[in-house]
Design a protein around this motif. Structure first.
Motif, PDB file in Angstrom:
ATOM      1  N   ALA A  21       0.801  -1.217   0.070  1.00  0.00           N
ATOM      2  CA  ALA A  21      -0.128   0.106   0.006  1.00  0.00           C
ATOM      3  C   ALA A  21       0.781   1.225   0.152  1.00  0.00           C
ATOM      4  CB  ALA A  21      -0.910   0.017   1.230  1.00  0.00           C
ATOM      5  N   SER A  78       1.667   3.303   2.261  1.00  0.00           N
ATOM      6  CA  SER A  78       2.191   3.199   3.572  1.00  0.00           C
ATOM      7  C   SER A  78       3.435   2.679   3.511  1.00  0.00           C
ATOM      8  CB  SER A  78       1.391   2.554   4.697  1.00  0.00           C
ATOM      9  OG  SER A  78       0.974   1.208   4.311  1.00  0.00           O
ATOM     10  N   VAL A 120      -2.667   9.344  -5.081  1.00  0.00           N
ATOM     11  CA  VAL A 120      -2.956   9.670  -3.520  1.00  0.00           C
ATOM     12  C   VAL A 120      -2.542  10.929  -3.296  1.00  0.00           C
ATOM     13  CG1 VAL A 120      -1.820   7.442  -2.938  1.00  0.00           C
ATOM     14  CG2 VAL A 120      -0.442   9.160  -3.165  1.00  0.00           C
ATOM     15  N   CYS A 150      -4.703   9.736   1.884  1.00  0.00           N
ATOM     16  CA  CYS A 150      -5.974   9.121   1.177  1.00  0.00           C
ATOM     17  C   CYS A 150      -5.795   8.915  -0.164  1.00  0.00           C
ATOM     18  CB  CYS A 150      -6.991  10.126   1.523  1.00  0.00           C
ATOM     19  SG  CYS A 150      -6.888  11.603   0.649  1.00  0.00           S
ATOM     20  N   HIS A 197      -8.449   4.541   0.055  1.00  0.00           N
ATOM     21  CA  HIS A 197      -7.294   4.589   0.996  1.00  0.00           C
ATOM     22  C   HIS A 197      -7.711   6.161   1.773  1.00  0.00           C
ATOM     23  CE1 HIS A 197      -4.543   2.229  -1.217  1.00  0.00           C
ATOM     24  NE2 HIS A 197      -4.603   3.002  -2.250  1.00  0.00           N
ATOM     25  N   ARG A 235      -5.236   4.398   6.094  1.00  0.00           N
ATOM     26  CA  ARG A 235      -5.635   2.935   6.148  1.00  0.00           C
ATOM     27  C   ARG A 235      -6.367   2.620   4.761  1.00  0.00           C
ATOM     28  NH1 ARG A 235      -9.068   2.518  11.456  1.00  0.00           N
ATOM     29  NH2 ARG A 235      -9.711   4.670  10.789  1.00  0.00           N
ATOM     30  N   GLU A 236      -6.317   1.375   4.438  1.00  0.00           N
ATOM     31  CA  GLU A 236      -6.905   0.791   3.211  1.00  0.00           C
ATOM     32  C   GLU A 236      -8.522   0.437   3.667  1.00  0.00           C
ATOM     33  OE1 GLU A 236      -3.982   2.036   2.010  1.00  0.00           O
ATOM     34  OE2 GLU A 236      -3.472   0.677   3.565  1.00  0.00           O
TER      35      GLU A 236
END
Length: 540
Positions: free
Chosen positions: A399, A401, A432, A441, A453, A457-458
């Motif tokens: 992801a 992150s 993003v 996000c 996102h 978090r997903e």
């Protein structure tokens, strides 16, 4: 007229009994940016419709460099001006910007390509015909200050050399009247340098106790930092920031002291603080970290940073304030709250301001000057292949992150960006808005499902009707985020059934002194292909 005198600030009009600062909307801020009448001055528009400071009629509007350009370090080199900023975890970093008139700036090239940590408040200098960058970093393996040098401002720059200063930030190079070289540091300290400026020649010593503001002022903390030393007309001036960098808009401020000798003693400016946001009604919040610079016409100016009212998400932006020296040898900033247009310094020639953020990927990727990775690994650049109209980005992590997204610095309050994305088998990719690895996000997809996102978090994974290739569009309109998707290259758009509000994606919520940056990511196996990236700033 100087703002932020002691009597004006002590009461902090509009602050409630509990010390709460009322928030003022971006609409109120936009109407305040004007000429003092009912018709506000408007930014001119440049690349991708981005706002530019020079209004074309002899006046300019702040910011002079928009978006996250904190801790400006400026160097006058003959007819040329160079400036760089803190770049924190973005690499390549420490891009050098160039100007001929202090108002119009263009990026040249990054000076730092190897990730040595989070870069805080660098200092750019020239001594003996050589350019120097002093680079403080916060790093998990230990904080330090590094020095890098170059014979040309565009490089190549040397590999960073550790100075072994783990307990200080915000260095500033200065040459004393006896020819000795020194590095001034946060907290009112300094340390002697070797004659070649590349190593220490003594121990850190405390030489200056900064001016203290009244105890009832609303600030983030004392935090003396960002010393800047200037020798002008027989005086050494030390300009320092106190009050904290963020937090309450009224915290950060500019103070000054002077001495006939670099070795002191230092005398406080009688009108401290020279700059301070006095009310949340003002256009610019948390103003500080100032330097002085002489314009082509011999006038004096100050560059410093500040947050735009209601737009902490844009980070600290670079501001330009006129300076007037007084008969007693002191100086004052005369631009007020910087909400109104200001007459440009005379002389000099204007370079084309800024750069396009849109990218057709027909050649090598403009890393550092435009695109940068977040917290890249040593071989992060190997993930990228750009040319022939395609950006190929190898997947990393699961992801944004964990995937070191590729990001831009956008300086407008509202904008839209979009791109064609083609997935590798079993891969994932998307667009993003990224603050850091815990706060972002965006919208991504695999061949079967979208992934939203949210809040770092997903979350939801609705069905993807477009398959492994689509065009994505993200709109950020005054913090309101809208997603649109297209399966036919943007001819037909479909509104995605989930939006966001991101006014809280900023330092005062998350820390880190960063900004919310648009960009793209690729995760999982294989490489994603990106084409026709288009960025458009939206008029307010």
């Amino acid at each position: 007229m100087m703002i932020a005198r002691r009597g004006l600030l002590a009461g902090l009009g509009g602050v409630g009994a509990a010390g709460i600062l009322p928030f003022h909307s971006s609409k109120a801020h936009a109407s305040a940016v004007g000429t003092g009448g009912d018709s506000p001055a408007r930014y001119r528009r440049g690349f991708d419709n981005q706002r530019i400071p020079d209004l074309g009629n002899g006046i300019f509007l702040n910011p002079v460099v928009s978006g996250d350009r904190p801790d400006p370090s400026i160097l006058k080199d003959g007819k040329d001006y160079y400036m760089t900023f803190s770049t924190f975890d973005a690499y390549p970093g420490l891009t050098i910007w160039h100007s001929r008139d202090l108002v119009n700036w263009r990026p040249l090239a990054p000076a730092l390509t190897r990730n040595i940590g989070s870069v805080w408040a660098p200092s750019l200098h020239k001594d003996g015909g050589r350019y120097f960058l002093y680079i403080p970093v916060k790093a998990s393996k230990g904080n330090d200050i590094f020095v890098s040098w170059a014979d040309r401002i565009t490089g190549p720059w040397s590999a960073p050399i550790s100075l072994g200063l783990p307990d200080h930030i915000d260095p500033c190079h200065a040459v004393a009247e006896d020819g000795s070289r020194w590095l001034f540091l946060s907290g009112g300290d300094r340390v002697k340098l070797s004659p070649d400026n590349l190593s220490l020649a003594g121990e850190v010593e405390h030489v200056y106790d900064p001016w203290r503001y009244p105890s009832d002022w609303i600030v983030e903390g004392f935090s003396p930092e960002g010393p800047k030393i200037h020798f002008i007309n027989g005086w050494y001036y030390m300009i320092t920031a106190v009050g904290g960098t963020a937090g309450p808009p009224t915290g950060h401020m500019v103070i000054a002291a002077r001495s006939r000798s670099l070795h002191g003693p230092w005398e406080h400016h009688p009108a401290n603080p020279l700059v301070r946001t006095s009310s949340v009604d003002e256009a610019w919040w948390s103003r500080g970290h100032a330097s002085l610079v002489e314009a082509p016409d011999g006038s004096w100016w100050s560059v410093y940073h500040g947050y735009e009212n209601g737009f902490w998400t844009l980070g600290r932006q670079c501001l330009l304030d006129p300076v007037e020296f007084t008969p007693d040898g002191w100086f004052q900033m005369t631009g007020g709250d910087l909400s109104s247009p200001i007459s440009k310094p005379a002389g000099g020639t204007a370079v084309q301001h800024g750069m396009a953020l849109s990218d057709d990927f027909t050649g090598p990727l403009a890393q550092g000057s435009k695109w940068s990775f977040f917290k890249p690994d040593v071989n992060e650049a190997d993930r990228v292949k750009s040319g022939g109209g395609v950006l190929r980005l190898a997947g990393k992590g699961e992801a944004p992150s964990s995937g070191s997204p590729l990001l831009l610095t956008a300086g407008d309050r509202s904008y839209r960006f979009e791109c064609d994305i083609e997935l590798a088998p079993e891969g994932r990719a998307g667009l993003v808005l990224f603050y850091d690895e815990k706060l972002y996000c965006g919208l991504g997809f695999d061949k079967d499902r979208f992934v939203t996102h949210q809040y770092g978090r997903e979350r939801a994974r609705p069905a993807n009707p477009h398959g492994a290739s689509m065009r994505l569009r993200v709109t950020n309109k005054h913090h309101i985020i809208i997603y649109d998707t297209s399966g036919d290259g943007g001819q037909t758009w479909h509104r995605f059934d989930r939006g966001m509000e991101v006014s809280g994606y900023h330092h005062n919520v998350r820390g880190g002194f960063l900004m919310l940056r648009p960009g793209l990511y690729a995760a999982g196996p294989g490489e994603a292909k990106f084409r026709n990236f288009k960025f458009t700033a939206l008029d307010d």
